[in-house]
Scaffold this motif. Structure first.
Motif, PDB file in Angstrom:
ATOM      1  N   PHE A  81       0.812  -1.213   0.000  1.00 13.33           N
ATOM      2  CA  PHE A  81       0.000   0.000   0.000  1.00 13.33           C
ATOM      3  C   PHE A  81       0.848   1.268   0.000  1.00 13.33           C
ATOM      4  N   SER A  82       2.145   1.099  -0.250  1.00 12.99           N
ATOM      5  CA  SER A  82       3.029   2.248  -0.445  1.00 12.99           C
ATOM      6  C   SER A  82       3.172   2.593  -1.916  1.00 12.99           C
ATOM      7  N   PHE A  83       2.741   1.692  -2.801  1.00 14.45           N
ATOM      8  CA  PHE A  83       2.824   1.933  -4.241  1.00 14.45           C
ATOM      9  C   PHE A  83       1.650   2.790  -4.679  1.00 14.45           C
ATOM     10  N   HIS A  84       1.953   3.995  -5.133  1.00 16.85           N
ATOM     11  CA  HIS A  84       0.902   4.892  -5.609  1.00 16.85           C
ATOM     12  C   HIS A  84       1.084   5.209  -7.088  1.00 16.85           C
ATOM     13  N   THR A  85       2.071   4.594  -7.727  1.00 15.62           N
ATOM     14  CA  THR A  85       2.330   4.871  -9.119  1.00 15.62           C
ATOM     15  C   THR A  85       1.363   4.086  -9.996  1.00 15.62           C
ATOM     16  N   LYS A  86       0.966   4.687 -11.095  1.00 11.50           N
ATOM     17  CA  LYS A  86       0.023   4.041 -12.002  1.00 11.50           C
ATOM     18  C   LYS A  86       0.732   3.294 -13.126  1.00 11.50           C
ATOM     19  N   SER A  87       2.057   3.178 -13.039  1.00  9.93           N
ATOM     20  CA  SER A  87       2.794   2.426 -14.051  1.00  9.93           C
ATOM     21  C   SER A  87       2.417   0.953 -13.957  1.00  9.93           C
ATOM     22  N   VAL A  88       2.618   0.233 -15.039  1.00  9.66           N
ATOM     23  CA  VAL A  88       2.295  -1.193 -15.061  1.00  9.66           C
ATOM     24  C   VAL A  88       3.078  -1.931 -13.980  1.00  9.66           C
ATOM     25  N   LEU A  97       2.075  -7.903  -3.984  1.00 10.67           N
ATOM     26  CA  LEU A  97       2.314  -7.713  -2.545  1.00 10.67           C
ATOM     27  C   LEU A  97       1.016  -7.786  -1.743  1.00 10.67           C
ATOM     28  N   ALA A  98      -0.062  -7.215  -2.292  1.00 10.96           N
ATOM     29  CA  ALA A  98      -1.348  -7.272  -1.588  1.00 10.96           C
ATOM     30  C   ALA A  98      -1.861  -8.704  -1.530  1.00 10.96           C
ATOM     31  N   THR A  99      -1.614  -9.485  -2.581  1.00 12.38           N
ATOM     32  CA  THR A  99      -2.010 -10.894  -2.584  1.00 12.38           C
ATOM     33  C   THR A  99      -1.218 -11.669  -1.532  1.00 12.38           C
ATOM     34  N   THR A 100       0.075 -11.411  -1.444  1.00 10.25           N
ATOM     35  CA  THR A 100       0.904 -12.044  -0.402  1.00 10.25           C
ATOM     36  C   THR A 100       0.399 -11.653   0.975  1.00 10.25           C
ATOM     37  N   PHE A 101       0.075 -10.376   1.136  1.00  3.27           N
ATOM     38  CA  PHE A 101      -0.444  -9.840   2.393  1.00  3.27           C
ATOM     39  C   PHE A 101      -1.702 -10.588   2.828  1.00  3.27           C
ATOM     40  N   PRO A 170       3.800   7.615   3.445  1.00  2.00           N
ATOM     41  CA  PRO A 170       3.546   6.999   2.142  1.00  2.00           C
ATOM     42  C   PRO A 170       2.459   5.923   2.150  1.00  2.00           C
ATOM     43  N   THR A 171       2.296   5.212   3.257  1.00  2.00           N
ATOM     44  CA  THR A 171       1.301   4.150   3.350  1.00  2.00           C
ATOM     45  C   THR A 171       0.067   4.702   4.053  1.00  2.00           C
ATOM     46  N   PRO A 172      -1.149   4.492   3.485  1.00  2.00           N
ATOM     47  CA  PRO A 172      -2.355   4.950   4.186  1.00  2.00           C
ATOM     48  C   PRO A 172      -2.372   4.437   5.626  1.00  2.00           C
ATOM     49  N   ILE A 173      -2.810   5.272   6.526  1.00  2.00           N
ATOM     50  CA  ILE A 173      -2.734   5.027   7.963  1.00  2.00           C
ATOM     51  C   ILE A 173      -3.269   3.653   8.391  1.00  2.00           C
ATOM     52  N   PRO A 174      -4.459   3.209   7.947  1.00  2.00           N
ATOM     53  CA  PRO A 174      -4.917   1.907   8.462  1.00  2.00           C
ATOM     54  C   PRO A 174      -4.027   0.742   8.030  1.00  2.00           C
ATOM     55  N   PHE A 175      -3.458   0.806   6.821  1.00  2.00           N
ATOM     56  CA  PHE A 175      -2.585  -0.280   6.372  1.00  2.00           C
ATOM     57  C   PHE A 175      -1.259  -0.250   7.129  1.00  2.00           C
ATOM     58  N   ALA A 176      -0.773   0.939   7.419  1.00  4.01           N
ATOM     59  CA  ALA A 176       0.439   1.053   8.234  1.00  4.01           C
ATOM     60  C   ALA A 176       0.160   0.523   9.640  1.00  4.01           C
ATOM     61  N   PHE A 177      -0.987   0.885  10.197  1.00  2.67           N
ATOM     62  CA  PHE A 177      -1.371   0.432  11.534  1.00  2.67           C
ATOM     63  C   PHE A 177      -1.496  -1.096  11.561  1.00  2.67           C
ATOM     64  N   VAL A 178      -2.151  -1.658  10.547  1.00  3.47           N
ATOM     65  CA  VAL A 178      -2.305  -3.116  10.467  1.00  3.47           C
ATOM     66  C   VAL A 178      -0.934  -3.779  10.385  1.00  3.47           C
ATOM     67  N   SER A 179      -0.034  -3.231   9.577  1.00  2.00           N
ATOM     68  CA  SER A 179       1.310  -3.808   9.446  1.00  2.00           C
ATOM     69  C   SER A 179       2.055  -3.780  10.775  1.00  2.00           C
ATOM     70  N   ILE A 180       1.927  -2.687  11.495  1.00  2.00           N
ATOM     71  CA  ILE A 180       2.576  -2.580  12.803  1.00  2.00           C
ATOM     72  C   ILE A 180       1.961  -3.579  13.783  1.00  2.00           C
ATOM     73  N   MET A 181       0.650  -3.698  13.775  1.00  2.00           N
ATOM     74  CA  MET A 181      -0.016  -4.630  14.682  1.00  2.00           C
ATOM     75  C   MET A 181       0.343  -6.089  14.348  1.00  2.00           C
ATOM     76  N   LEU A 182       0.537  -6.388  13.065  1.00  2.00           N
ATOM     77  CA  LEU A 182       0.965  -7.743  12.695  1.00  2.00           C
ATOM     78  C   LEU A 182       2.383  -8.027  13.187  1.00  2.00           C
ATOM     79  N   LEU A 183       3.226  -7.001  13.207  1.00  2.00           N
ATOM     80  CA  LEU A 183       4.563  -7.168  13.814  1.00  2.00           C
ATOM     81  C   LEU A 183       4.442  -7.416  15.311  1.00  2.00           C
ATOM     82  N   VAL A 184       3.537  -6.688  15.959  1.00  2.00           N
ATOM     83  CA  VAL A 184       3.287  -6.909  17.387  1.00  2.00           C
ATOM     84  C   VAL A 184       2.818  -8.353  17.599  1.00  2.00           C
ATOM     85  N   ALA A 185       1.924  -8.818  16.735  1.00  2.00           N
ATOM     86  CA  ALA A 185       1.443 -10.203  16.835  1.00  2.00           C
ATOM     87  C   ALA A 185       2.602 -11.181  16.710  1.00  2.00           C
TER      88      ALA A 185
END
Length: 194
Positions: A81-88, A97-101, A170-185
């Motif tokens: 969720f840090s990728f904001h570019t519209k390139s292929v 990455l989202a599928t892996t997530f 760079p990463t929308p707040i809820p996705f950053a929060f989720v990533s941090i919480m998964l590290l906590v987990a």
């Protein structure tokens, strides 16, 4: 401790399922038809990941499998969720990455339940699994209510905000929060495994 990890997992998957369509609409201009393809790919990958959980637990152990799933989901979620570019290449990287997530988050639930059954005697497993269903619902509620609120936090605030980190992050707040919480987990699971 595993109950906390289950709440985090449930909140993470529900936040992602709720906000991923909004993210791709906002950042890539996708409509429902365009979004359907990555969701299908993600669903197949999640199903395969969940199906492979037992084999991975036999090979690496339940704790290591859960730790790996937590770590991979955290890293891939923050990156996706840090990728904001519209390139292929940017869109392909985002979808991969989202599928892996989502696959790694999906894999966490059976690992948590498998570990829980190791710590319980047979007579209390039924009640414990009922409690885990309630805990999963709590995490779902948190993800479904908290995720959209955090996602639109940036939109609700004035332009020259007193929260400069939110505007520049760079990463929308809820996705950053989720990533941090998964590290906590992950760290909680490491703690329990010792």
């Amino acid at each position: 401790v595993l109950a906390i990890v289950l709440v985090i997992q449930s909140a993470a998957i529900n936040t992602t399922n709720t906000l991923w369509p909004i993210f791709v609409r906002d950042h890539y201009g996708w409509e429902a038809k365009q979004y359907a393809y990555p969701v299908f790919i993600s669903a197949v990958a999640s199903t395969l990941a969940i199906a492979s959980t037992t084999a991975l637990e036999k090979k690496f152990g339940a704790f290591k499998t859960l730790i790996l799933a937590s770590l991979l989901s955290s890293i891939s979620g923050a990156a996706a969720f840090s990728f904001h570019t519209k390139s292929v290449n940017g869109v392909i990287a985002h979808v991969m990455l989202a599928t892996t997530f989502t696959a790694c988050i999906g894999m966490m639930e059976p690992s948590i339940k498998s570990l829980s059954s190791l710590f319980l005697n047979v007579s209390s497993q039924g009640r414990a699994f009922g409690s885990m269903a309630a805990i999963t619902t709590l995490g779902s509620l948190m993800g479904n209510l908290g995720g959209p609120y955090l996602y639109h936090l940036k939109d609700q605030s004035p332009k020259k905000l007193e929260y400069p980190l939110i505007d520049e992050f760079p990463t929308p707040i809820p996705f950053a929060f989720v990533s941090i919480m998964l590290l906590v987990a992950m760290f909680l699971v490491v703690f329990v495994s010792r």
